[in-house]
Design a protein around this motif. Structure first.
Motif, PDB file in Angstrom:
ATOM      1  N   UNK A 106      14.137  50.296  -2.667  1.00 48.46           N
ATOM      2  CA  UNK A 106      14.293  51.685  -2.594  1.00 48.46           C
ATOM      3  C   UNK A 106      15.812  52.346  -2.680  1.00 48.46           C
ATOM      4  N   UNK A 107      16.056  53.224  -3.560  1.00 47.12           N
ATOM      5  CA  UNK A 107      17.399  53.813  -3.751  1.00 47.12           C
ATOM      6  C   UNK A 107      17.238  54.882  -2.574  1.00 47.12           C
ATOM      7  N   UNK A 108      18.114  54.607  -1.382  1.00 44.00           N
ATOM      8  CA  UNK A 108      17.723  55.740  -0.198  1.00 44.00           C
ATOM      9  C   UNK A 108      18.972  56.790  -0.368  1.00 44.00           C
ATOM     10  N   UNK A 147      19.775  55.530   4.064  1.00 43.89           N
ATOM     11  CA  UNK A 147      20.388  54.262   3.684  1.00 43.89           C
ATOM     12  C   UNK A 147      21.052  53.876   5.309  1.00 43.89           C
ATOM     13  N   UNK A 148      21.800  54.752   5.826  1.00 48.37           N
ATOM     14  CA  UNK A 148      22.532  54.323   7.132  1.00 48.37           C
ATOM     15  C   UNK A 148      21.347  54.027   8.256  1.00 48.37           C
ATOM     16  N   UNK A 149      20.086  54.337   8.159  1.00 46.68           N
ATOM     17  CA  UNK A 149      19.368  54.184   9.161  1.00 46.68           C
ATOM     18  C   UNK A 149      18.731  52.870   8.794  1.00 46.68           C
ATOM     19  N   UNK A 150      18.599  52.451   7.223  1.00 46.69           N
ATOM     20  CA  UNK A 150      18.010  51.144   6.926  1.00 46.69           C
ATOM     21  C   UNK A 150      19.094  50.120   7.473  1.00 46.69           C
ATOM     22  N   UNK A 151      20.350  50.275   7.391  1.00 45.83           N
ATOM     23  CA  UNK A 151      21.323  49.460   7.547  1.00 45.83           C
ATOM     24  C   UNK A 151      21.347  49.139   9.103  1.00 45.83           C
ATOM     25  N   UNK A 199      25.545  56.506  14.435  1.00 46.91           N
ATOM     26  CA  UNK A 199      24.798  55.360  13.953  1.00 46.91           C
ATOM     27  C   UNK A 199      25.973  54.469  13.188  1.00 46.91           C
ATOM     28  N   UNK A 200      26.756  54.895  12.383  1.00 47.68           N
ATOM     29  CA  UNK A 200      27.643  54.149  11.754  1.00 47.68           C
ATOM     30  C   UNK A 200      28.356  53.108  12.679  1.00 47.68           C
ATOM     31  N   UNK A 201      29.065  53.887  13.847  1.00 45.82           N
ATOM     32  CA  UNK A 201      29.692  53.062  14.785  1.00 45.82           C
ATOM     33  C   UNK A 201      28.952  51.922  15.164  1.00 45.82           C
ATOM     34  N   UNK A 202      27.914  52.351  15.694  1.00 51.05           N
ATOM     35  CA  UNK A 202      26.729  51.321  16.284  1.00 51.05           C
ATOM     36  C   UNK A 202      26.409  50.124  15.524  1.00 51.05           C
TER      37      UNK A 202
END
Lengths: 253, 316
Positions: free
Chosen positions: B149-151, B156-160, B31-34
Motif C-alpha cells: 500500500x502507498x500510504x 506511513x509514519x504510523x506503519x513504521x 512518533x518520529x522520535x520514538x
C-alpha cells in the motif's frame, strides 16, 4: 588391564626450564594414577600437553590407540579426556546448579539458542550430578560464594559431567582445609569408581596419595624418577629423600 | 539474587509498548522520535548481547549504516518496506558474519578497537566514493510502500512506528530466550572463564560469533528503520560517534535485562529532543550529566532502578 593413554618421548622446555625431558608414561584403563613431585617438575605441563593446551616440542600421545597430539582442547575433550583445574574455573555470577548444567549442556547439546539451559532434562542431570558429589544443598548458591572445598568439587563435577573416560585433576585438594581433604577425596573417588572413570591426579598430600592412588609416578625436573604401585614407590628411599623430603618413618601408622 | 520473572518482564514490555502508542497518539510529532528511539534500542540490544560476553564494540554503527545504505540503494528497485527491511538486516548479518570471523579472535580493548577501525574504514568509503554514494550529501530515500500500500505521510509514519515497535517486542523476546539458553549463558563464561569453555568442548569463538552475527542483524534492522523513517541516509550514520552513542545508551539503559536497551534508547532520544529545545547549543551537557548521574548513582542503568523498585514492591 589395557592401556588407555600412552605418552612417548614428550619433550617441552620453557626457555631453559625442562618441563618434560623425555616422558614415557602409560595410563591403564580404570586405574588411579597419582603424579607427585616438587613444584616446577612439569606435572601440570603433562596435563596441559595431554589436554591440548600446550604442544610438546617432541613426542607423541595416544588416547585409546589414536594420536591426539595437535588437536585443540575442545576436540580432545570430545574424545573423552576431561580435566579439572588447580584454581577452580567456575562462572562466579552463576549458581552451582547453572555451572553444572552448563557442563551437562556442553556434553549433551550446546548449540541451540531456543531452549533454556535449565530445561528439565539438563536440570535433572545436573542435580543428579551435584547430588552424587554431595553438593545438592549448595545448588542455588552463587559459585563465588563457596568455600574452596566446594569450589574444587564443583569444578571436578563439571569435568565429570562431560562423561570422560579419563579425568586429569590438577591438585584436587590444594587450598582445601586439612579437615575437609579426606572427605572430598573419598567423595570424588567414589563417584569416579562408580562412573568407571580412569583418573590421573597431581597431588602434594602424601596421605591422600597413599590412601587413594593405585600407582604413583614421581616427577622430577621433567623426568619420571619412579613409577609403580603406591606402596612400593612411597617406600622407595630415593623417592623419599628426593621428593617427599622425609628420610625415615612410616607414612601411615 | 532475585530477578523479576519472565512474566513480569513481559507485562512491563507490553505496558511500555501501550504507553508508547498512547504517547504517539497524544503527541503525533513524537512518533518520529520514538520510531528512531525504538530502532536504536534494537541496535543496543545487539550491543547488550556482546556486553554479556564482556566485549564492547565501538563500531556497530557500521551495521546500522550498511543496512541504511542497502535500503537507500534498493528502495528505487524494490519499493516495499517489508522486503527492504529483512533484506537490509540479512545483509548486515552477512557482513557481520564475515567481519565476525575475524574480530571474534580478539577480546576486550582489541575487540573494541578492531570494530572501531573497520567502521571508520566503511565510513571513509561512504564519504569518498562520491560518484556512487554522493558523499556527505547522502542519498534521499523515497518512502516505499508498506505491504503493497502507498500510504499517506501520517499513515506511513504510523506503519513504521508499528513495525519498529513489533520488531522490538519480538527481538526482546527472542533475545531473552537466547540469553537463557546454554549458548547465551556461555557468553558470561567468555567474560570470566573462557578456557573453561574450551575444556568443556565448546568453541568460545563460535559462541561469540553467534552473538556477533545476531548483534549485526539487530543493528541492520535499526539501520533499515532509520533509513525509512528519516528518508535520508548520510555517512554520519556510520561515524564513530554513532557507535559510541549505542554504547552510551547501553550503559544508560542497563545491561541486566533485554528491556534495558529500549528504556535507554527512549530516555536518550527524549532527553536529546527536550534538551536540544531548551539548550540548543549545549544539549550534550545535559546528556553527559544524565549519564554521569546514572554511572554514579545507578550503575545498573535505568533498568537497574526499575528492578530495585520492583523488588521493593514485591517485598512490601
Amino acid at each position: 588391564m589395557s592401556v588407555l593413554l600412552s605418552a612417548r618421548g614428550l619433550r617441552l622446555a620453557f626457555g631453559g626450564v625442562r618441563a618434560a625431558d623425555g616422558i614415557d608414561l602409560d595410563v591403564m584403563q580404570g586405574e588411579f594414577l597419582a603424579i607427585i613431585g616438587p613444584n616446577g617438575a612439569g606435572k601440570t605441563s603433562f596435563i596441559n600437553m595431554t589436554t591440548g593446551y600446550l604442544r610438546p616440542q617432541a613426542g607423541s600421545i595416544a588416547f585409546d590407540g589414536q594420536p591426539i597430539l595437535g588437536l585443540p582442547p575442545r576436540k580432545i575433550v570430545r574424545r573423552g579426556i576431561a580435566r579439572s583445574f588447580q584454581l577452580p574455573q567456575l562462572s562466579g555470577e552463576h549458581t552451582v546448579l547453572e555451572n553444572a548444567a552448563l557442563a551437562v549442556a556442553a556434553h549433551a547439546g550446546f548449540w541451540s539458542p531456543w531452549r533454556a539451559l535449565l530445561r528439565p532434562e539438563y536440570r535433572r542431570d545436573a542435580e543428579a550430578l551435584l547430588d552424587s558429589f554431595g553438593l545438592l544443598p549448595l545448588a542455588h548458591a552463587r559459585a563465588d560464594a563457596l568455600n574452596e572445598g566446594a569450589r574444587k568439587l564443583t569444578d571436578i563435577a563439571m569435568a565429570v559431567a562431560l562423561k570422560p573416560r579419563l579425568l586429569l585433576m590438577d591438585e584436587p585438594t590444594s587450598g582445601v582445609a586439612a579437615s575437609e581433604k579426606m572427605a572430598i577425596v573419598e567423595t570424588l573417588v567414589r563417584v569416579l569408581r562408580q562412573a568407571g572413570v580412569t583418573a590421573v591426579f597431581v597431588e602434594h598430600d602424601m596421605d591422600v596419595v597413599a590412601r587413594f592412588a593405585d600407582r604413583v609416578a614421581v616427577w622430577s625436573q621433567g623426568q619420571i624418577l619412579a613409577l609403580g604401585p603406591a606402596a612400593q614407590v612411597l617406600e622407595d628411599p630415593e623417592v623419599r629423600r628426593e621428593v617427599i623430603g622425609i628420610e625415615a618413618g612410616p607414612l601411615l601408622p | 539474587m532475585s530477578r523479576p520473572g519472565g512474566k513480569q518482564e513481559a507485562l512491563l514490555a507490553l505496558a511500555g509498548a501501550a504507553a508508547l502508542v498512547a504517547i504517539a497518539f497524544g503527541a503525533p510529532w513524537l512518533k518520529f522520535v520514538l520510531t528512531i528511539a525504538l530502532a536504536k534500542g534494537l541496535a543496543v540490544l545487539g550491543i547488550l548481547l556482546l556486553l554479556r560476553a564482556g566485549q564492547v564494540s565501538f563500531g556497530h554503527a557500521l551495521y546500522v549504516a550498511f543496512a541504511a545504505y542497502v535500503v537507500a540503494f534498493l528502495a528505487p528497485l524494490v519499493p516495499e518496506a517489508l522486503v527492504l527491511l529483512p533484506l537490509a538486516a540479512l545483509g548486515a548479518a552477512l557482513l557481520g558474519l564475515v567481519i565476525g570471523l575475524f574480530v571474534s579472535r580478539y577480546r576486550e580493548i582489541f575487540f573494541g578497537m578492531m570494530n572501531l577501525a573497520l567502521s571508520m574504514v566503511f565510513y571513509s568509503l561512504l564519504e569518498k566514493f562520491y560518484h556512487f554514494t554522493r558523499g556527505t550529501d547522502g542519498i534521499r530515500v523515497q518512502p516505499p510502500r508498506v505491504a503493497g500500500m502507498a500510504l499517506t505521510r501520517d499513515g506511513y509514519e504510523w506503519a513504521l512506528f508499528g513495525i519498529a515497535l513489533g520488531l522490538c517486542l519480538v527481538a526482546g523476546w527472542l533475545a531473552r530466550i537466547y540469553l537463557a539458553s546454554p549458548m547465551g549463558q556461555a557468553l558470561s563464561a567468555i567474560k570470566t572463564r573462557e578456557t573453561r569453555l574450551e575444556f568443556m568442548g565448546i568453541s568460545a569463538r563460535a559462541a561469540l560469533l553467534f552473538a556477533y552475527v545476531a548483534s549485526a542483524f539487530l543493528a541492520g534492522c535499526a539501520g533499515a528503520i532509520i533509513a525509512m523513517t528519516t528518508r535520508h541516509v548520510t555517512p554520519l550514520l556510520g561515524y564513530w560517534t554513532a557507535s559510541g552513542e549505542l554504547v552510551f545508551i547501553a550503559v544508560l539503559g542497563g545491561a541486566g535485562a533485554v528491556l534495558g536497551p529500549f528504556l535507554g534508547a527512549i530516555a536518550f532520544e527524549l532527553v536529546r529532543v527536550y534538551a536540544a529545545a531548551t539548550l540548543a547549543d549545549s544539549w550534550q551537557l545535559i546528556l553527559g550529566s544524565v549519564l554521569l548521574g546514572v554511572i554514579l548513582f545507578a550503575s545498573r542503568g535505568l533498568w537497574g532502578v526499575i528492578e530495585a523498585l520492583l523488588r521493593r514492591g514485591r517485598r512490601a
